[in-house]
Design an enzyme around this catalytic site. Structure first.
Site, PDB file in Angstrom:
ATOM      1  N   HIS A 166       0.845  -1.203   0.000  1.00 53.88           N
ATOM      2  CA  HIS A 166       0.000   0.000   0.000  1.00 53.88           C
ATOM      3  C   HIS A 166       0.882   1.257   0.000  1.00 53.88           C
ATOM      4  CE1 HIS A 166      -2.741   3.151   1.353  1.00 53.88           C
ATOM      5  NE2 HIS A 166      -3.693   2.391   0.823  1.00 53.88           N
ATOM      6  N   GLU A 210      -4.215   2.515  -7.065  1.00 54.54           N
ATOM      7  CA  GLU A 210      -4.495   3.656  -6.206  1.00 54.54           C
ATOM      8  C   GLU A 210      -3.488   4.762  -6.510  1.00 54.54           C
ATOM      9  OE1 GLU A 210      -6.582   2.212  -2.377  1.00 54.54           O
ATOM     10  OE2 GLU A 210      -4.478   1.761  -2.114  1.00 54.54           O
TER      11      GLU A 210
HETATM   12  O1  LIG Z   1      -5.988   3.838   0.370  1.00 50.98           O
HETATM   13  C1  LIG Z   1      -7.175   3.615   0.262  1.00 50.98           C
HETATM   14  C2  LIG Z   1      -7.722   2.268   0.433  1.00 50.98           C
HETATM   15  O2  LIG Z   1      -6.725   1.422   0.854  1.00 50.98           O
HETATM   16  C3  LIG Z   1      -8.124   4.699  -0.033  1.00 50.98           C
HETATM   17  O3  LIG Z   1      -8.365   5.417   1.125  1.00 50.98           O
HETATM   18  P1  LIG Z   1      -9.306   6.705   1.035  1.00 50.98           P
HETATM   19  O4  LIG Z   1     -10.549   6.283   0.298  1.00 50.98           O
HETATM   20  O5  LIG Z   1      -9.602   7.053   2.470  1.00 50.98           O
HETATM   21  O6  LIG Z   1      -8.574   7.754   0.279  1.00 50.98           O
END
Ligand SMILES: O=C(CO)COP(=O)(O)O
Length: 255
Positions: free
Chosen positions: A104, A174
């Site tokens: 992550h 992400e």
């Molecule tokens: O990193 C995330 C999920 O692991 C996204 O988090 P947020 O939706 O709070 O930005």
């Protein structure tokens, strides 16, 4: 939304380190109620998952028993032995965990996880029978093709260049700049990045890999996306009813 040619949509949420123990259990109960209220989930076309903090996992496994919710962990170590403070994938498996987040953005940024550690974790998770939820994303805003290239290289590093390993992954795309923001990346941008990434993965017969989007995701986003296999929610699913709304959007798309 144009669906990707993958088997299912994945809708999941991580609590990161936002919730205490009692709060996590209360919220998990609400999440289970949202899932139970949608018997269509049993068909498996939409796969819901939830990723609480480590200490919550044993009780979470009990709460989730008999529901379609898959239990995940936020991180793992890469082997048994002298690794103080780490948690092995094999122990996670014993606890009923099916999915483990690896790489992550917050772990890369604040805990100095580099590509070699991430590759070791992917390999260890696969060996333990867990599905790695490999988190990737470009640190800065880029043109979609450049972002897709960055992400492709991150995936390649995470499987140590062995693309046969990649077929067992779920990819969480992400964009780092969209995490913790007020709004997600635009639907057009996400769709273009994922589309370009699928083109690159096609050379390894992986165009159908599950690729879900995370980064300030919320209800209303999924139906706007093309080629994306679901959502990885954060803060906007702390209200469990939002998770239910996103499940409804996913179910409507797979009908
Ligand atoms: O990193 C995330 C999920 O692991 C996204 O988090 P947020 O939706 O709070 O930005």
């Amino acid at each position: 939304m144009k669906l990707p040619a993958t088997e299912a949509l994945f809708i999941g949420v991580s609590t990161k380190m936002y919730m205490g123990y009692a709060q996590s259990l209360e919220w998990l109960g609400q999440l289970v109620a949202e899932v139970d209220a949608r018997p269509a989930l049993v068909a498996g076309r939409v796969v819901p998952f939830v990723i609480p903090s480590f200490p919550v996992l044993p009780e979470a496994a009990r709460l989730l028993e008999g529901t379609p919710l898959v239990l995940g962990a936020q991180n793992c170590g890469w082997s048994d032995g002298p690794w103080t403070g780490e948690v092995s994938p094999s122990m996670l498996g014993e606890l009923g965990v099916g999915l483990v987040e690896i790489g992550h953005a917050e772990r890369r940024r604040y805990f100095a996880e580099d590509e070699s550690m991430i590759a070791l974790k992917v390999s260890a998770a696969v060996d333990a029978g867990l599905t790695p939820l490999l988190c990737v994303g470009e640190p800065e805003t880029l043109a979609p093709a450049a972002a897709a290239d960055t992400v492709y290289r991150q995936i390649k590093a995470a499987v140590s260049g062995d693309w046969s390993v990649a077929s067992g992954l779920v990819i969480a795309y992400e964009p780092v700049w969209a995490i913790g923001a007020a709004e997600p990346a635009s639907a057009g941008y996400v769709s273009q990045v994922v589309d370009a990434l699928r083109d690159s993965l096609a050379q390894h017969d992986l165009a159908r890999l599950p690729i879900i989007y995370g980064g300030s995701a919320k209800p209303g986003l999924l139906p706007q996306l093309n080629e994306v296999s679901g959502l990885f929610l954060g803060r906007f699913a702390h209200d469990a009813t939002n998770f239910g709304r996103v499940l409804d959007e996913a179910l409507a798309l797979t009908n």
